[in-house]
Design a protein around this motif. Structure first.
Motif, PDB file in Angstrom:
ATOM      1  N   ASN A 100      -1.790 -10.007   7.361  1.00  0.00           N
ATOM      2  CA  ASN A 100      -0.890 -10.524   6.516  1.00  0.00           C
ATOM      3  C   ASN A 100      -1.147  -9.088   5.760  1.00  0.00           C
ATOM      4  OD1 ASN A 100       1.241 -10.361   4.572  1.00  0.00           O
ATOM      5  ND2 ASN A 100       0.429 -12.116   3.163  1.00  0.00           N
ATOM      6  N   LEU A 101       0.576  -8.167   6.123  1.00  0.00           N
ATOM      7  CA  LEU A 101       0.063  -6.293   4.693  1.00  0.00           C
ATOM      8  C   LEU A 101       1.396  -6.332   4.271  1.00  0.00           C
ATOM      9  CD1 LEU A 101      -1.241  -4.228   8.305  1.00  0.00           C
ATOM     10  CD2 LEU A 101      -2.677  -4.674   6.266  1.00  0.00           C
ATOM     11  N   ILE A 102       1.967  -7.339   3.358  1.00  0.00           N
ATOM     12  CA  ILE A 102       2.933  -7.202   3.130  1.00  0.00           C
ATOM     13  C   ILE A 102       2.783  -6.310   2.282  1.00  0.00           C
ATOM     14  CG2 ILE A 102       4.855  -8.709   1.537  1.00  0.00           C
ATOM     15  CD1 ILE A 102       4.288 -11.113   3.658  1.00  0.00           C
ATOM     16  N   GLY A 103       3.629  -5.659   1.726  1.00  0.00           N
ATOM     17  CA  GLY A 103       3.883  -4.006   0.279  1.00  0.00           C
ATOM     18  C   GLY A 103       2.030  -3.444   0.726  1.00  0.00           C
ATOM     19  N   ALA A 104       1.742  -3.405   1.851  1.00  0.00           N
ATOM     20  CA  ALA A 104       0.135  -2.221   1.475  1.00  0.00           C
ATOM     21  C   ALA A 104       0.784  -1.117   1.771  1.00  0.00           C
ATOM     22  CB  ALA A 104       0.035  -3.202   3.295  1.00  0.00           C
ATOM     23  N   ASN A 105      -0.299  -0.204   0.959  1.00  0.00           N
ATOM     24  CA  ASN A 105      -0.290   1.154   0.817  1.00  0.00           C
ATOM     25  C   ASN A 105      -0.058   1.942   2.118  1.00  0.00           C
ATOM     26  OD1 ASN A 105       0.724   3.834   0.083  1.00  0.00           O
ATOM     27  ND2 ASN A 105      -0.685   3.873  -1.843  1.00  0.00           N
ATOM     28  N   PHE A 106      -0.077   2.444   3.021  1.00  0.00           N
ATOM     29  CA  PHE A 106      -0.801   2.722   4.339  1.00  0.00           C
ATOM     30  C   PHE A 106      -0.138   4.302   4.114  1.00  0.00           C
ATOM     31  CE2 PHE A 106      -0.660  -1.173   5.630  1.00  0.00           C
ATOM     32  CZ  PHE A 106      -1.870  -1.250   6.198  1.00  0.00           C
ATOM     33  N   PHE A 107       0.049   5.210   2.728  1.00  0.00           N
ATOM     34  CA  PHE A 107       0.366   6.504   2.863  1.00  0.00           C
ATOM     35  C   PHE A 107      -0.764   7.032   3.456  1.00  0.00           C
ATOM     36  CE2 PHE A 107       0.479  10.646   0.215  1.00  0.00           C
ATOM     37  CZ  PHE A 107       1.735  10.780  -0.076  1.00  0.00           C
TER      38      PHE A 107
ATOM     39  N   LEU B 174       4.372   3.265   4.174  1.00  0.00           N
ATOM     40  CA  LEU B 174       3.593   4.068   5.102  1.00  0.00           C
ATOM     41  C   LEU B 174       4.687   5.677   5.380  1.00  0.00           C
ATOM     42  CD1 LEU B 174       4.533   1.226   7.796  1.00  0.00           C
ATOM     43  CD2 LEU B 174       2.201   2.359   7.647  1.00  0.00           C
ATOM     44  N   ILE B 175       4.528   6.132   4.438  1.00  0.00           N
ATOM     45  CA  ILE B 175       5.352   7.200   4.686  1.00  0.00           C
ATOM     46  C   ILE B 175       4.407   8.383   4.810  1.00  0.00           C
ATOM     47  CG2 ILE B 175       5.644   9.301   2.759  1.00  0.00           C
ATOM     48  CD1 ILE B 175       6.509   6.968   0.752  1.00  0.00           C
TER      49      ILE B 175
ATOM     50  N   THR C  23       9.953   6.667   6.006  1.00  0.00           N
ATOM     51  CA  THR C  23       9.794   7.865   5.920  1.00  0.00           C
ATOM     52  C   THR C  23       8.079   9.323   6.185  1.00  0.00           C
ATOM     53  OG1 THR C  23      10.626   7.505   3.934  1.00  0.00           O
ATOM     54  CG2 THR C  23      10.163   9.936   4.300  1.00  0.00           C
ATOM     55  N   LEU C  24       8.598   9.819   7.337  1.00  0.00           N
ATOM     56  CA  LEU C  24       8.067  11.203   7.602  1.00  0.00           C
ATOM     57  C   LEU C  24       7.085  10.895   8.643  1.00  0.00           C
ATOM     58  CD1 LEU C  24       8.501  13.732   4.391  1.00  0.00           C
ATOM     59  CD2 LEU C  24       9.676  14.398   6.380  1.00  0.00           C
ATOM     60  N   CYS C  25       7.722   9.632   9.233  1.00  0.00           N
ATOM     61  CA  CYS C  25       5.815   8.779  10.084  1.00  0.00           C
ATOM     62  C   CYS C  25       6.242   9.508  11.521  1.00  0.00           C
ATOM     63  CB  CYS C  25       6.128   7.555  10.156  1.00  0.00           C
ATOM     64  SG  CYS C  25       5.374   6.473   9.216  1.00  0.00           S
TER      65      CYS C  25
ATOM     66  N   SER D 257      14.555  -4.040  10.307  1.00  0.00           N
ATOM     67  CA  SER D 257      16.072  -3.780   9.461  1.00  0.00           C
ATOM     68  C   SER D 257      15.650  -4.003   8.383  1.00  0.00           C
ATOM     69  CB  SER D 257      16.494  -6.126   9.701  1.00  0.00           C
ATOM     70  OG  SER D 257      15.076  -6.567   8.961  1.00  0.00           O
ATOM     71  N   LYS D 258      16.227  -2.919   7.865  1.00  0.00           N
ATOM     72  CA  LYS D 258      16.518  -2.472   6.952  1.00  0.00           C
ATOM     73  C   LYS D 258      15.144  -1.464   6.073  1.00  0.00           C
ATOM     74  CE  LYS D 258      19.378  -5.803   4.173  1.00  0.00           C
ATOM     75  NZ  LYS D 258      19.480  -7.079   3.466  1.00  0.00           N
ATOM     76  N   ALA D 259      14.777  -1.105   7.060  1.00  0.00           N
ATOM     77  CA  ALA D 259      13.412  -0.092   7.297  1.00  0.00           C
ATOM     78  C   ALA D 259      13.989   1.677   7.024  1.00  0.00           C
ATOM     79  CB  ALA D 259      12.875  -0.376   8.472  1.00  0.00           C
TER      80      ALA D 259
END
Length: 434
Positions: free
Chosen positions: A40-47, A66-67, A87-89, A102-104
């Motif tokens: 479960n990685l809901i809302g995780a910050n992988f910037f 995941l920016i 974005t910019l991944c 969806s909606k990503a």
């Protein structure tokens, strides 16, 4: 390999992970090759996180950040990335088969060679993304934003693009066999030269689109919008569906040339009537005049090769720049594209053959003219010599014999002894003064 310390923090949960990211923003996490399946990685910050070749099978990453993350070659099949920000991944060669995106937000992401087979990208944003050679076959692209996207070599076979936005996107090098383009926005999009035959473009927005030389045999354009589109040299047939088309005006040539109607707009339904009628005609365009002998040869040849298909010249129209358009009526069920191609090939062949004959005749004519000019020059020389003789006689009348010169003869004839050297001429010499 993954940094074990970073991985241990993530395993403590998203809340701990996000707090650690907030406390140490300069650290670039390394999770390479980690197995995060079903996590479960809901809302995780992988910037800006390195997730290269990470295994995220069945992982739930709803609304994850995941920016600028590195997900090259990552395996995310069946993962949930709904509303995730990518974005910019860097996603080159990543596998998103059957994943939920969806909606990503994938705007400006590097998606080269990414596998989206049967993925759900409903309402996703891929503005200016690089999808070169990506696999989008059987993908749900409903309402997706694909504006100004690189689709060079992308596989869109059987993809559902219903209501997608492709403004400014060049799809000419993509494979879109059996794709659904209903309600797609193609405003100002270049579709020139594409084979759109038998595809579904119902309610598509083709405003200002370039449809030059497209194949649209059996294409469904029901309720599509064509206002401002260029339809130069397009190929349609009786199975092309124009029911309910919306169109104020179109252009018959590129760069907004030859507007129809020339002023004002089409009345409701007028475009459909005009082009349903045009389904029974072929426009033959000649830019350097017409060789009518070659035209007649090709005309007859096409009739014979198409089993007596009746052809009839309907009109000849002179355009600007020396262009002539010959409109030929054909049967409504005739293969217009085939007839047009065969006619132009036959015409070009005949024109070249006739040009060679014309050239040979011209060379023969030039030789004849040269001989005639030589003969004419000789005649002029004779006339000039006669003129000199007459002038000499006029200046020396006393030397002229009273004898009628029309009957004078050399070698036995009568001559004027006053002006003849007797030793050089045989025959009788008469001196009229004797």
């Amino acid at each position: 390999m993954a940094n074990e310390e970073h991985l241990a923090i993530l395993r403590q949960g998203v809340e701990v992970w996000n707090q650690w990211r907030q406390n140490f923003p300069a650290i670039k996490p390394n999770l390479q090759h980690a197995n995060l399946s079903k996590v479960n990685l809901i809302g995780a910050n992988f910037f800006n996180t390195d997730l290269e070749e990470v295994l995220l099978h069945d992982a739930d990453m709803t609304e994850a950040n995941l920016i600028e993350a590195n997900l090259c070659s990552a395996r995310l099949w069946n993962a949930n990335l709904c509303k995730a920000n990518l974005t910019l991944c860097h996603l080159r060669n990543a596998n998103f088969s059957e994943a939920n995106l969806s909606k990503a937000n994938l705007s400006r992401a590097n998606l080269c060679e990414v596998n989206f087979w049967r993925a759900n990208l409903n309402s996703a944003n891929l503005t200016e993304a690089n999808l070169k050679e990506a696999n989008l076959s059987e993908t749900n692209l409903t309402k997706v934003i694909l504006s100004r996207v690189n689709l060079n070599g992308a596989d869109l076979r059987k993809a559902n693009l219903n209501s997608a936005n492709l403004i400014g996107t060049d799809i000419r090098k993509a494979n879109f066999n059996d794709a659904n383009f209903s309600e797609v926005i193609f405003t100002n999009t270049n579709l020139s030269g594409l084979n759109l035959s038998e595809l579904n473009f119902s309610s598509a927005n083709l405003t200002d689109a370039n449809l030059n030389k497209i194949q649209a045999l059996g294409t469904n354009f029901t309720s599509a919008t064509f206002t401002g589109a260029c339809i130069q040299d397009w190929h349609i047939n009786s199975a092309t569906n124009f029911t309910g088309v919306i169109c104020d005006y179109i252009y018959l040539r590129q760069n907004q040339q030859e507007r129809r109607p020339s002023s004002g707009n089409f009345a409701p339904g007028e475009f459909t009537k005009l082009f349903q009628k045009s389904l029974e005609t072929i426009d033959l365009i000649f830019r350097n005049g017409i060789d009518w002998d070659a035209f007649a040869y090709s005309f007859k040849k096409v009739e014979v090769e198409n089993q007596g298909t009746p052809l009839d010249v309907q009109s000849i129209e002179k355009k600007g720049g020396g262009i002539l358009v010959v409109r030929v009526a054909v049967a409504s069920d005739a293969d217009k594209a085939k007839i047009h191609s065969e006619f132009m090939q036959g015409y070009e062949f005949a024109a070249k053959a006739l040009e060679a004959q014309y050239q040979a005749r011209l060379e023969d004519k030039d030789a004849l003219i040269a001989r005639q000019e030589s003969q004419i020059n000789r005649l002029f020389d004779i006339v000039e010599q006669q003129g000199s003789v007459q002038k000499a006689l006029a200046e020396n009348p006393r030397k002229v014999s009273n004898y009628d010169q029309r009957y004078s003869q050399f070698a036995g004839g009568n001559v004027d002894a006053n002006i003849v050297n007797a030793d050089q001429i045989g025959g009788n010499i008469q001196n009229n003064n004797a």
